[in-house]
Design an enzyme around this catalytic site. Sequence first.
Site, short mmCIF file in Angstrom:
data_model
loop_
_atom_site.label_atom_id
_atom_site.label_comp_id
_atom_site.label_asym_id
_atom_site.label_seq_id
_atom_site.Cartn_x
_atom_site.Cartn_y
_atom_site.Cartn_z
N PRO A 2 61.34 66.19 44.13
CA PRO A 2 61.94 66.92 43.01
C PRO A 2 61.74 66.16 41.70
O PRO A 2 61.84 64.93 41.67
CB PRO A 2 63.44 66.97 43.38
CG PRO A 2 63.52 66.61 44.82
CD PRO A 2 62.34 65.74 45.11
N HIS A 48 61.60 71.12 56.16
CA HIS A 48 62.52 70.09 55.67
C HIS A 48 63.97 70.46 56.00
O HIS A 48 64.77 69.61 56.40
CB HIS A 48 62.38 69.92 54.15
CG HIS A 48 61.38 68.88 53.76
ND1 HIS A 48 60.03 69.10 53.77
CD2 HIS A 48 61.53 67.59 53.34
CE1 HIS A 48 59.39 68.01 53.38
NE2 HIS A 48 60.27 67.08 53.11
#
Length: 360
Positions: free
Chosen positions: A125, A314
């Site tokens: 991210p 994930h």
Amino acid sequence: MAGQLVEVDGGIMEGGGQILRVSTALSCLLGLPLRVQKIRAGRSTPGLRTLEHVPAFSVVYASVSSDEQIIQLFGDFEKKIKLSLFCLLLRSVCLLMQVSMPCVLFAASPSELRLKGGTNAEMAPQVDYTVMVFKPIVEKFGFQFNCDIKMRGYYPKGGGEVIVRMSPVKQLNPINLTDRGTVTKIYGRSFVAGVLPFKVAKDMAAAAVRCIRKEIRDLYVNIQPVQEPKDQAYGNGNGIIIIAETSTGCLFAGSSLGKRGVNADKVGIEAAEMLLANLRHGGTVDEYLQDQLIIFMALANGVSRIKTGPVTLHTQTAIHFAEQLAKAKFTVKKSEDEEDGSKDTYIIECQGIGMTNPNL
């Protein structure tokens, strides 16, 4: 008193950093000695690349064997936490934040984490996503944190620095994110740093707006081009993040980072297409937020529910290890809402363990 040693197979499912992040955070919180074996076994470069992925306050004993790739961790955080966590220069401070935040939430007093590394790195991210999407949504669990970006750092030099401050909680509240609402705002930032010309930021933003307007015509798209100040950015970099906000407070994002030889239009279009894909599935969280919420759902006191698009590997990995270590109970089922009938939309539900902070 430490519990019984838990053996974790680091080569299954996602087979990499997600296993390490979820498992080490839970081992620290629950006082479980942990042995992770065969981490990244299926990768071209198996094993740990750096121990700095692990929160320093959870490591009392650690050993890494190049043959077996074993790391053992014992939780101990019954003290005021003010520490610096370092990652490889090109690694992501946001991944360090993912593993450390759940731990400091159950510490004895306020914590300060000084995280150093890449703020806008590939395969992780961007710090902008953490501040603009992750922060407002995760705070629905009943806590707040401050994220102070001191220095931005870009691949390959890294060199970024972020300070995270947060106070502990007694318990986490469950969340219910199942009502999408309608998209009311689209905004973002398109940035350049270092020697890159400001025109690149403007071109990325313009290309992204053109792409979004092909599909969403009735909303103003406000993407601000930004030249990062030289004293707040280390190295050269460019990228874009675009946020869609809904009437019920849901947040979705699309982002992309520039690379040498890739023109600005392509970077902007990639981010726009990612955002649009996340809006099409009918969920209340995007594909990058769903896995980050799993550990908080597992620790919360009560039943949490989130609506998602296709469940990512994930997320499946985070659920598996939250069930194995924390004994939280998850169910994943197709959404039964009529409006979701033709879409790939799911409800992830969790009966959290109601973790209580023994220090408060």
